[in-house]
Design an enzyme around this catalytic site. Structure first.
Site, PDB file in Angstrom:
ATOM      1  CG  HIS A   1      -1.371   5.870   6.835  1.00  0.00           C
ATOM      2  ND1 HIS A   1      -0.961   6.019   8.133  1.00  0.00           N
ATOM      3  CD2 HIS A   1      -1.378   7.110   6.305  1.00  0.00           C
ATOM      4  CE1 HIS A   1      -0.737   7.300   8.384  1.00  0.00           C
ATOM      5  NE2 HIS A   1      -0.995   7.982   7.290  1.00  0.00           N
TER       6      HIS A   1
ATOM      7  N   PRO B   1      -8.676  -0.389  22.003  1.00  0.00           N
ATOM      8  CG  PRO B   1      -7.772   1.617  22.777  1.00  0.00           C
ATOM      9  CD  PRO B   1      -8.457   0.365  23.236  1.00  0.00           C
TER      10      PRO B   1
ATOM     11  CE1 TYR C   1      -3.420  -1.300  12.804  1.00  0.00           C
ATOM     12  CE2 TYR C   1      -3.815  -0.355  10.642  1.00  0.00           C
ATOM     13  CZ  TYR C   1      -3.572  -0.193  11.987  1.00  0.00           C
ATOM     14  OH  TYR C   1      -3.487   1.072  12.519  1.00  0.00           O
TER      15      TYR C   1
HETATM   16  C1  PHB Z   1      -6.030   7.081  16.814  1.00  0.00           C
HETATM   17  O1  PHB Z   1      -6.703   7.624  17.706  1.00  0.00           O
HETATM   18  O2  PHB Z   1      -5.548   7.727  15.892  1.00  0.00           O
HETATM   19  C2  PHB Z   1      -5.783   5.614  16.883  1.00  0.00           C
HETATM   20  C3  PHB Z   1      -6.238   4.880  17.969  1.00  0.00           C
HETATM   21  C4  PHB Z   1      -5.983   3.515  18.005  1.00  0.00           C
HETATM   22  C5  PHB Z   1      -5.293   2.917  16.968  1.00  0.00           C
HETATM   23  C6  PHB Z   1      -4.870   3.649  15.885  1.00  0.00           C
HETATM   24  C7  PHB Z   1      -5.118   5.006  15.843  1.00  0.00           C
HETATM   25  O3  PHB Z   1      -5.018   1.590  17.015  1.00  0.00           O
END
Ligand code: PHB
Ligand code: APR
Length: 394
Positions: A72, A293, A385
């Site tokens: 990505h 997360p 990021y």
């Molecule tokens: C995911 O579980 O795919 C996931 C979790 C947190 C994020 C991005 C993706 O910030």
């Protein structure tokens, strides 16, 4: 029994360390409390930074990731009902992330460990770490009703947030920093095509939502929910209805729903331990730090701790120098605090906090408006990021 490095925990940190040490000819044994099936059953984030991709390649486990992972180069920020793309690739001079589930990373590491004939003691009970203030540390555990002891040079505490290693350190030698957020993430995994080819992070008046994915036919979605909510309150239909309400009209129309194949609620926490080394005991990954997360930094931080630890151990055994070991905490913590700061900031920007009134929603929308329309604003979020470099110089 004797080994050079006793690794506690067979999550991604312990398994990656085991693989990198094996490549360097350093002997290690892993001791894990759960079964392999249990370890593989945990669903976690799935966004890998370039440094993490490089490490998995270095460990010799990158083949399937490159075949099946999705590269990505951007993601969308959704606020005030409209989506805006952050062109990570363009803003960072060509850097990307790889969408590949942590479960798959763990499986690849487990398969490689088994293929190399390396030892993992699963279902080890009453694991304890002893004498790590000396040069003869030991790990004791019970398996199949028998007591076992492993003598080693070093112990790697890769046993996650609830592990035994951090809690074995005398309270006066360790400092813990913690923030618990007043909401959780309700996650759903479903065998439906993702709503969009990239991730969507949504700030809505109803709370945060995230549209993520595991493959072109498997989606992972999250909703911010109160910590008091239970899974029983969230039928699949209720989940999809609420997700739709937090999306923009186009995404709402494109959303394909289906039965959930996993559903869970996870609390959000920022947590850091200082230092991360105590004599012959090192903490790595979730044993030493937790990020909320938002931004998916958890696995990436775990991977870079392991890289620093492995380099320190290689220097110790091959070059007979203690320098990497002495610098371990400091090197890790510098990177950790930067990722902690980003995850905390991104969490604050995207979520609805119960104590905040409508004015904070307006502040968040104004900040998002600034970020997506300012090249330097967008670059700041893109750089964080895709992941900061492993070393920042002096
Ligand atoms: C995911 O579980 O795919 C996931 C979790 C947190 C994020 C991005 C993706 O910030
Ligand atoms: N003895 C032996 N093993 C233990 C003990 C113990 N007392 N306590 C915990 N463990 C095991 C757990 O069962 C688990 O398999 O240690 C492992 C720790 O794995 P993780 O929690 O996955 O932690 P880590 O390997 O550091 O991975 C970090 O996981 O939570 C995510 O966001 C985080 O992606 C990051 C990654």
């Amino acid at each position: 029994m004797r080994t050079q490095v006793a690794i506690i925990g067979a999550g991604p940190s312990g398994l990656l360390l085991g693989q990198l040490l094996h490549k360097a000819g350093i002997d290690a044994v892993i001791i894990e409390r759960q079964t392999p099936e249990y370890v593989l059953g945990r669903i976690r984030a799935g966004v890998l930074e370039q440094v993490c991709i490089d490490l998995l390649d270095e460990a010799g486990v990158g083949k399937r990731m490159h075949q099946e992972g999705l590269v990505h180069g951007g993601f969308d920020l959704l606020f005030k009902g409209s989506r805006h793309r952050i062109d990570m690739n363009g803003l960072t001079g060509g850097k990307n992330v790889m969408v590949y589930g942590q479960t798959e990373v763990t499986r690849d590491l487990m398969d490689a460990r088994q293929a190399a004939g390396l030892i993992t003691h699963y279902e080890a009970l009453d694991v304890s770490v002893q004498d790590f203030d000396s040069q003869q540390p030991k790990v004791r555990y019970v398996k199949d009703g028998k007591n076992h002891e492993i003598q080693c040079d070093f112990i790697a505490g890769c046993d996650g947030f609830h592990g035994v290693c951090r809690s074995s350190v005398p309270a006066g030698s360790i400092q813990e920093f913690e923030k618990v957020y007043p909401f959780g993430w309700l996650g759903v995994l479903s065998d439906t095509p993702p709503v969009h080819h990239e991730l969507i992070y949504a700030n809505s008046q109803r709370g945060f939502a995230l549209c993520s994915q595991r493959s072109t036919s498997r989606s992972r979605y999250y909703l911010q929910v109160p910590l008091t909510d239970t899974l029983a309150q969230w039928s699949d239909a209720a989940f999809w209805d609420e997700l739709r309400l937090r999306l923009d009209p186009q995404a709402r129309d494109h959303l394909v729903t289906g039965p959930s194949i996993e559903k869970s609620i996870a609390p959000l926490r920022s947590f850091v331990t200082e230092p991360m080394r105590f004599g012959s005991l090192f903490l790595a990954g979730d044993a030493a730090h937790i990020v909320p997360p938002t931004g998916a930094k958890g696995l990436n931080l775990a991977a870079t701790d392991v890289k620093y630890l492995c380099s320190a151990l290689i220097e110790f055994y091959q070059d007979k120098t203690q320098a990497g070991i002495d610098n371990y905490s400091q090197r890790c913590l510098r990177r950790i605090w930067r990722a902690e700061r980003f995850s905390w900031w991104f969490t604050n920007l995207m979520h609805k906090f119960p104590e905040n009134g409508p004015i904070v929603q307006k502040f968040q929308e104004a900040e998002l408006d600034y970020l997506v329309h300012s090249e330097s604003g967008a670059r700041t979020i893109a750089e964080n990021y895709v992941g900061l470099p492993l070393d920042f110089g002096a």
